[in-house]
Motif scaffolding. Structure first.
Motif, PDB file in Angstrom:
ATOM      1  N   ASP A 279      -3.173  -0.912  -7.943  1.00  0.00           N
ATOM      2  CA  ASP A 279      -3.471  -0.522  -9.329  1.00  0.00           C
ATOM      3  C   ASP A 279      -2.316  -0.784 -10.289  1.00  0.00           C
ATOM      4  O   ASP A 279      -2.355  -0.362 -11.443  1.00  0.00           O
ATOM      5  CB  ASP A 279      -3.852   0.960  -9.380  1.00  0.00           C
ATOM      6  CG  ASP A 279      -2.815   1.868  -8.731  1.00  0.00           C
ATOM      7  OD1 ASP A 279      -1.704   1.376  -8.415  1.00  0.00           O
ATOM      8  OD2 ASP A 279      -3.116   3.057  -8.506  1.00  0.00           O
TER       9      ASP A 279
ATOM     10  N   MET B 295      -6.523   4.655  12.099  1.00  0.00           N
ATOM     11  CA  MET B 295      -7.153   4.897  10.808  1.00  0.00           C
ATOM     12  C   MET B 295      -8.343   5.813  10.993  1.00  0.00           C
ATOM     13  O   MET B 295      -9.205   5.560  11.847  1.00  0.00           O
ATOM     14  CB  MET B 295      -7.610   3.572  10.186  1.00  0.00           C
ATOM     15  CG  MET B 295      -8.142   3.710   8.773  1.00  0.00           C
ATOM     16  SD  MET B 295      -8.443   2.081   8.009  1.00  0.00           S
ATOM     17  CE  MET B 295      -9.855   1.533   8.960  1.00  0.00           C
TER      18      MET B 295
ATOM     19  N   LEU C  78       0.845  -1.195   0.000  1.00  0.00           N
ATOM     20  CA  LEU C  78       0.000   0.000   0.000  1.00  0.00           C
ATOM     21  C   LEU C  78       0.881   1.245   0.000  1.00  0.00           C
ATOM     22  O   LEU C  78       2.069   1.194   0.344  1.00  0.00           O
ATOM     23  CB  LEU C  78      -0.905  -0.002   1.229  1.00  0.00           C
ATOM     24  CG  LEU C  78      -1.870  -1.192   1.357  1.00  0.00           C
ATOM     25  CD1 LEU C  78      -2.630  -1.114   2.678  1.00  0.00           C
ATOM     26  CD2 LEU C  78      -2.840  -1.224   0.187  1.00  0.00           C
ATOM     27  N   ASP C  79       0.302   2.369  -0.347  1.00  0.00           N
ATOM     28  CA  ASP C  79       1.069   3.611  -0.374  1.00  0.00           C
ATOM     29  C   ASP C  79       1.584   3.925   1.031  1.00  0.00           C
ATOM     30  O   ASP C  79       0.848   3.813   2.016  1.00  0.00           O
ATOM     31  CB  ASP C  79       0.195   4.767  -0.867  1.00  0.00           C
ATOM     32  CG  ASP C  79       1.019   5.960  -1.288  1.00  0.00           C
ATOM     33  OD1 ASP C  79       2.048   5.776  -1.975  1.00  0.00           O
ATOM     34  OD2 ASP C  79       0.647   7.094  -0.924  1.00  0.00           O
TER      35      ASP C  79
ATOM     36  N   GLU D 275     -13.520   2.932   7.104  1.00  0.00           N
ATOM     37  CA  GLU D 275     -13.659   2.525   5.713  1.00  0.00           C
ATOM     38  C   GLU D 275     -12.334   2.682   4.976  1.00  0.00           C
ATOM     39  O   GLU D 275     -11.610   3.653   5.165  1.00  0.00           O
ATOM     40  CB  GLU D 275     -14.747   3.347   5.014  1.00  0.00           C
ATOM     41  CG  GLU D 275     -16.154   3.093   5.550  1.00  0.00           C
ATOM     42  CD  GLU D 275     -17.212   3.804   4.731  1.00  0.00           C
ATOM     43  OE1 GLU D 275     -16.834   4.453   3.728  1.00  0.00           O
ATOM     44  OE2 GLU D 275     -18.394   3.725   5.098  1.00  0.00           O
ATOM     45  N   LEU D 276     -12.033   1.734   4.134  1.00  0.00           N
ATOM     46  CA  LEU D 276     -10.822   1.788   3.333  1.00  0.00           C
ATOM     47  C   LEU D 276     -11.034   2.650   2.103  1.00  0.00           C
ATOM     48  O   LEU D 276     -12.162   2.757   1.601  1.00  0.00           O
ATOM     49  CB  LEU D 276     -10.436   0.379   2.890  1.00  0.00           C
ATOM     50  CG  LEU D 276      -9.998  -0.592   3.984  1.00  0.00           C
ATOM     51  CD1 LEU D 276      -9.893  -1.999   3.406  1.00  0.00           C
ATOM     52  CD2 LEU D 276      -8.672  -0.166   4.576  1.00  0.00           C
ATOM     53  N   PRO D 277      -9.967   3.247   1.575  1.00  0.00           N
ATOM     54  CA  PRO D 277     -10.091   3.942   0.292  1.00  0.00           C
ATOM     55  C   PRO D 277     -10.635   2.985  -0.763  1.00  0.00           C
ATOM     56  O   PRO D 277     -10.307   1.793  -0.767  1.00  0.00           O
ATOM     57  CB  PRO D 277      -8.646   4.364  -0.016  1.00  0.00           C
ATOM     58  CG  PRO D 277      -7.981   4.423   1.321  1.00  0.00           C
ATOM     59  CD  PRO D 277      -8.613   3.341   2.139  1.00  0.00           C
ATOM     60  N   GLU D 278     -11.447   3.489  -1.660  1.00  0.00           N
ATOM     61  CA  GLU D 278     -12.131   2.636  -2.639  1.00  0.00           C
ATOM     62  C   GLU D 278     -11.179   1.777  -3.464  1.00  0.00           C
ATOM     63  O   GLU D 278     -11.450   0.575  -3.650  1.00  0.00           O
ATOM     64  CB  GLU D 278     -12.996   3.499  -3.557  1.00  0.00           C
ATOM     65  CG  GLU D 278     -13.985   2.713  -4.402  1.00  0.00           C
ATOM     66  CD  GLU D 278     -13.333   2.079  -5.638  1.00  0.00           C
ATOM     67  OE1 GLU D 278     -13.789   0.988  -6.055  1.00  0.00           O
ATOM     68  OE2 GLU D 278     -12.354   2.676  -6.151  1.00  0.00           O
ATOM     69  N   PRO D 279     -10.032   2.304  -3.954  1.00  0.00           N
ATOM     70  CA  PRO D 279      -9.132   1.440  -4.732  1.00  0.00           C
ATOM     71  C   PRO D 279      -8.584   0.270  -3.908  1.00  0.00           C
ATOM     72  O   PRO D 279      -8.414  -0.831  -4.434  1.00  0.00           O
ATOM     73  CB  PRO D 279      -8.005   2.391  -5.149  1.00  0.00           C
ATOM     74  CG  PRO D 279      -8.623   3.752  -5.100  1.00  0.00           C
ATOM     75  CD  PRO D 279      -9.574   3.709  -3.953  1.00  0.00           C
ATOM     76  N   VAL D 280      -8.314   0.516  -2.625  1.00  0.00           N
ATOM     77  CA  VAL D 280      -7.802  -0.556  -1.765  1.00  0.00           C
ATOM     78  C   VAL D 280      -8.886  -1.607  -1.550  1.00  0.00           C
ATOM     79  O   VAL D 280      -8.636  -2.809  -1.675  1.00  0.00           O
ATOM     80  CB  VAL D 280      -7.323   0.009  -0.415  1.00  0.00           C
ATOM     81  CG1 VAL D 280      -6.875  -1.128   0.511  1.00  0.00           C
ATOM     82  CG2 VAL D 280      -6.184   0.994  -0.618  1.00  0.00           C
ATOM     83  N   ALA D 281     -10.099  -1.156  -1.248  1.00  0.00           N
ATOM     84  CA  ALA D 281     -11.204  -2.089  -1.037  1.00  0.00           C
ATOM     85  C   ALA D 281     -11.487  -2.905  -2.289  1.00  0.00           C
ATOM     86  O   ALA D 281     -11.753  -4.110  -2.228  1.00  0.00           O
ATOM     87  CB  ALA D 281     -12.453  -1.332  -0.597  1.00  0.00           C
TER      88      ALA D 281
ATOM     89  N   ASP E 219       0.719   5.438   6.943  1.00  0.00           N
ATOM     90  CA  ASP E 219      -0.568   6.135   7.001  1.00  0.00           C
ATOM     91  C   ASP E 219      -1.409   5.697   8.191  1.00  0.00           C
ATOM     92  O   ASP E 219      -2.343   6.390   8.586  1.00  0.00           O
ATOM     93  CB  ASP E 219      -1.357   5.895   5.707  1.00  0.00           C
ATOM     94  CG  ASP E 219      -0.705   6.546   4.503  1.00  0.00           C
ATOM     95  OD1 ASP E 219       0.220   7.362   4.696  1.00  0.00           O
ATOM     96  OD2 ASP E 219      -1.098   6.232   3.363  1.00  0.00           O
TER      97      ASP E 219
END
Length: 325
Positions: free
Chosen positions: A49, A88, A14-15, A92-98, A83
């Motif tokens: 991604d 947290m 992850l970033d 909720e996770l960021p949409e791309p991660v989810a 991060d």
């Protein structure tokens, strides 16, 4: 597994990923070999991604794979990210991660290191289950996800298909545990030697939590622990251990807990269990003989301890790991 029988491991970067922890799965799993020196694991690194991600160490990582690697994995490992150093925001996770994690197939083993436990929690994978995380964020983690049974004292938690590790080096402990679970003690111990790390560590996170520095002392229980390891088949008492260390019972027990993170009795039982497991995997000795050599005295005593800690009988354990050789 692929057609060669190699277990496929996908490491999701992850970033903001911590570079040290990112490399742990490749180093540990990548060292595991069978008797013909064939790799037992195929480890790949991917991102959500397919694009490069920043690390915590001032450089970026360009992974060779995108989220499609998660679909083919037998095990998915998620290292921590800076991060989540303070928890947290929200649940909720960021949409791309989810979306990337949604590609993981049913039955896949999922592993988190350190604060990546927030990822598993946000997905609901830890609801009602035991888990751990880094002690620094454990209180926030429990507040944020009250349905999780958080144990901040252990190095890792194995709950079958979902496993969580505490901070940094606990990721090594967990990976070695998985190698041991998949292929037995001999393979795991060889990997540990190649990586120049202990095959298991005593105690839990409690010994690493920041505390006031105690008064300087030359007294230590290390020599007594080494002495005890050479005499596991003997009925060692707490008094004998304290006498060897030339300490009072009270001082010895306190010092031992401080240094190891476990009471002497629990540590001794753990060492005996490890010896029994090794004997069950590497020999055809009867269970009663294994029990005697490991210091449990009788086969019934060994059966009780193995069921309590591992959930299996000595015979079932032997069948499992004999089949993996």
């Amino acid at each position: 597994m692929d057609r060669s029988g190699t277990h496929r491991v996908a490491v999701l970067a992850l970033d903001g990923v911590y570079a040290f922890e990112l490399g742990i799965p490749s180093r540990v799993f990548g060292t595991a070999r069978d008797e013909r020196q064939r790799p037992l694991y195929d480890v790949v690194v991917c991102t959500v991604d397919g694009r490069p991600v920043r690390t915590d160490s001032g450089f970026t990582v360009s992974a060779e794979h995108g989220p499609e690697a998660l679909e083919r994995a037998d095990t998915v490992v998620i290292p921590p990210t800076r991060d989540f150093d303070e928890g947290m925001a929200g649940d909720e996770l960021p949409e791309p991660v989810a979306a990337a994690l949604g590609r993981i197939g049913p039955g896949t083993r999922i592993v988190s290191f350190c604060n990546a436990s927030y990822v598993l929690a946000a997905l609901g994978l830890l609801d009602g289950r035991p888990a751990t995380t880094h002690w620094h964020v454990a209180e926030d983690f429990q507040r944020s996800f009250p349905r999780i049974k958080v144990d901040a004292d252990v190095l890792f938690v194995d709950d079958g298909d979902v496993l969580t590790a505490a901070g940094v080096a606990a990721g090594i402990d967990l990976c070695l545990h998985l190698v041991r679970r998949d292929h037995g003690s001999a393979v795991a111990n060889h990997v540990a030697r190649q990586c120049v790390v202990p095959p298991w560590r005593d105690g839990g996170q409690a010994q690493y939590i920041e505390r006031p520095v105690p008064e300087p002392t030359l007294a230590t229980t290390a020599a007594t622990r080494a002495w005890a390891l050479e005499r596991l088949q003997e009925p060692l008492s707490l008094g004998e251990l304290a006498a060897h260390a030339r300490m009072s019972l009270r001082t010895f027990t306190r010092r031992f807990q401080e240094e190891v993170g476990l009471p002497p009795g629990r540590w001794l039982t753990g060492q005996r269990l490890e010896l029994a497991r090794t004997l069950l995997e590497s020999s055809d000795l009867p269970v009663d003989v294994v029990a005697h050599r490991a210091g449990f005295g009788t086969g019934n005593s060994l059966r009780q301890h193995m069921r309590a800690v591992l959930g299996v009988s000595p015979a079932a354990y032997r069948r499992t790991f004999t089949a993996t050789r």
